[in-house]
Design an enzyme around this catalytic site. Structure first.
Site, PDB file in Angstrom:
ATOM      1  N   HIS A  52       0.850  -1.189   0.000  1.00 53.44           N
ATOM      2  CA  HIS A  52       0.000   0.000   0.000  1.00 53.44           C
ATOM      3  C   HIS A  52       0.887   1.241   0.000  1.00 53.44           C
ATOM      4  O   HIS A  52       2.118   1.143   0.114  1.00 53.44           O
ATOM      5  CB  HIS A  52      -0.975  -0.005   1.173  1.00 53.44           C
ATOM      6  CG  HIS A  52      -0.338   0.048   2.531  1.00 53.44           C
ATOM      7  ND1 HIS A  52       0.386  -1.008   3.058  1.00 53.44           N
ATOM      8  CD2 HIS A  52      -0.322   1.028   3.483  1.00 53.44           C
ATOM      9  CE1 HIS A  52       0.817  -0.693   4.262  1.00 53.44           C
ATOM     10  NE2 HIS A  52       0.406   0.545   4.544  1.00 53.44           N
ATOM     11  N   HIS A  54       1.305   3.932   1.976  1.00 53.07           N
ATOM     12  CA  HIS A  54       1.750   4.691   3.134  1.00 53.07           C
ATOM     13  C   HIS A  54       3.267   4.810   3.089  1.00 53.07           C
ATOM     14  O   HIS A  54       3.971   3.876   2.678  1.00 53.07           O
ATOM     15  CB  HIS A  54       1.304   4.017   4.432  1.00 53.07           C
ATOM     16  CG  HIS A  54      -0.101   4.382   4.828  1.00 53.07           C
ATOM     17  ND1 HIS A  54      -0.847   3.625   5.702  1.00 53.07           N
ATOM     18  CD2 HIS A  54      -0.895   5.428   4.449  1.00 53.07           C
ATOM     19  CE1 HIS A  54      -2.042   4.194   5.863  1.00 53.07           C
ATOM     20  NE2 HIS A  54      -2.094   5.280   5.110  1.00 53.07           N
ATOM     21  N   ASP A  56       5.780   4.649   5.086  1.00 50.50           N
ATOM     22  CA  ASP A  56       6.697   3.695   5.721  1.00 50.50           C
ATOM     23  C   ASP A  56       6.791   2.370   4.961  1.00 50.50           C
ATOM     24  O   ASP A  56       7.588   1.504   5.323  1.00 50.50           O
ATOM     25  CB  ASP A  56       6.303   3.455   7.186  1.00 50.50           C
ATOM     26  CG  ASP A  56       4.848   3.039   7.361  1.00 50.50           C
ATOM     27  OD1 ASP A  56       3.992   3.518   6.594  1.00 50.50           O
ATOM     28  OD2 ASP A  56       4.566   2.233   8.269  1.00 50.50           O
ATOM     29  N   HIS A  57       5.999   2.225   3.893  1.00 50.40           N
ATOM     30  CA  HIS A  57       6.065   1.008   3.074  1.00 50.40           C
ATOM     31  C   HIS A  57       6.614   1.264   1.677  1.00 50.40           C
ATOM     32  O   HIS A  57       6.848   0.312   0.926  1.00 50.40           O
ATOM     33  CB  HIS A  57       4.670   0.376   2.963  1.00 50.40           C
ATOM     34  CG  HIS A  57       4.182  -0.213   4.245  1.00 50.40           C
ATOM     35  ND1 HIS A  57       4.191  -1.570   4.503  1.00 50.40           N
ATOM     36  CD2 HIS A  57       3.691   0.380   5.361  1.00 50.40           C
ATOM     37  CE1 HIS A  57       3.716  -1.793   5.716  1.00 50.40           C
ATOM     38  NE2 HIS A  57       3.400  -0.618   6.263  1.00 50.40           N
ATOM     39  N   HIS A 132      -7.446  -2.053   5.889  1.00 50.82           N
ATOM     40  CA  HIS A 132      -6.581  -0.983   6.375  1.00 50.82           C
ATOM     41  C   HIS A 132      -7.265   0.356   6.077  1.00 50.82           C
ATOM     42  O   HIS A 132      -8.319   0.391   5.434  1.00 50.82           O
ATOM     43  CB  HIS A 132      -5.218  -1.090   5.685  1.00 50.82           C
ATOM     44  CG  HIS A 132      -4.139  -0.242   6.278  1.00 50.82           C
ATOM     45  ND1 HIS A 132      -4.106   0.101   7.607  1.00 50.82           N
ATOM     46  CD2 HIS A 132      -3.025   0.321   5.714  1.00 50.82           C
ATOM     47  CE1 HIS A 132      -3.040   0.845   7.834  1.00 50.82           C
ATOM     48  NE2 HIS A 132      -2.369   0.998   6.702  1.00 50.82           N
ATOM     49  N   ASP A 200      -0.322  -4.352   7.013  1.00 50.22           N
ATOM     50  CA  ASP A 200      -1.225  -3.590   7.873  1.00 50.22           C
ATOM     51  C   ASP A 200      -2.673  -4.019   7.653  1.00 50.22           C
ATOM     52  O   ASP A 200      -3.208  -3.886   6.546  1.00 50.22           O
ATOM     53  CB  ASP A 200      -1.093  -2.093   7.578  1.00 50.22           C
ATOM     54  CG  ASP A 200       0.310  -1.585   7.862  1.00 50.22           C
ATOM     55  OD1 ASP A 200       1.195  -2.413   8.127  1.00 50.22           O
ATOM     56  OD2 ASP A 200       0.512  -0.362   7.815  1.00 50.22           O
TER      57      ASP A 200
END
Length: 218
Positions: A52, A54, A56-57, A132, A200
């Protein structure tokens, strides 16, 4: 784990080598450092799978692609992820101009099953949705092994060697008026292997079914 990389804690990324293909699943900030720490060349990566969008990914994606350029990559790179992936990569495309390799953005509006050709046997890439705050995929990578050829089959003595490759490839052979069926010369396929990763998500019962029979589930 977490939103920021720490000296002893990296952000989301997972390197998987299965058959002769290499996958990088997610690419958080600092991923290229972890690859170097584990003596993995970015040039080995065939597919990057994004769960996804976000930060941090995915925030390490540009750095990994620039590292590929510095390490002399020439083969194509395939980047797979959910809707919005193309827009994200377009956002930093000005900073990665002049790459000497082609990157293919494969944006999936909904989960699909993809078959990836591999020397040993086909690799099956499955995806499903997580629960999520934004659209998010879980992935499984499965190596389906081919059936083995039974070299001890008595009828092989009746056939010239040139016909063996036909039988191995699933083709029936007619010789001296007799039909030799490929299925009669193949042993059951040995067990393959399956890797699954879920990032997540809220509790989701369908994910239990999705990771079923995995040799390793993260």
């Amino acid at each position: 784990s977490g939103m920021c990389p720490m000296p002893t804690r990296a952000l989301s990324s997972c390197f998987v080598r299965i058959g002769d293909k290499c996958f990088l699943i997610d690419c958080g900030e600092g991923t290229q450092v972890e690859l170097m720490r584990n003596k993995i060349s970015t040039c080995d990566i065939d597919y990057i799978l994004i769960t996804h969008l976000h930060a941090d990914h995915i925030s390490g994606l540009m750095g990994v692609m620039l590292a590929m350029q510095m390490q002399g990559r020439t083969k194509d790179l395939n980047i797979i992820g959910p809707r919005g992936l193309s827009r994200y990569i377009l956002g930093f495309s000005m900073l990665i101009k002049g790459l000497e390799f082609k990157y293919n953005i494969i944006e999936k509006e909904k989960p699909e099953t993809l078959t990836i050709k591999n020397k040993m046997s086909d690799i099956i890439l499955n995806m499903t949705t997580c629960e999520h705050s934004i659209y998010c995929y879980a992935y499984s990578i499965e190596l389906k092994r081919k059936k083995k050829f039974n070299v001890d089959k008595e009828e092989l003595k009746e056939l010239p060697m040139r016909f063996r490759s036909n039988l191995v490839n699933g083709e029936d052979v007619i010789y001296n008026g007799k039909t030799y069926y490929s299925k009669d010369f193949l042993l059951p396929a040995p067990k393959g292997c399956k890797f699954s990763i879920v990032t997540d998500t809220r509790p989701n019962m369908k994910l239990r079914k999705f990771v079923e029979n995995s040799d390793l589930a993260v």
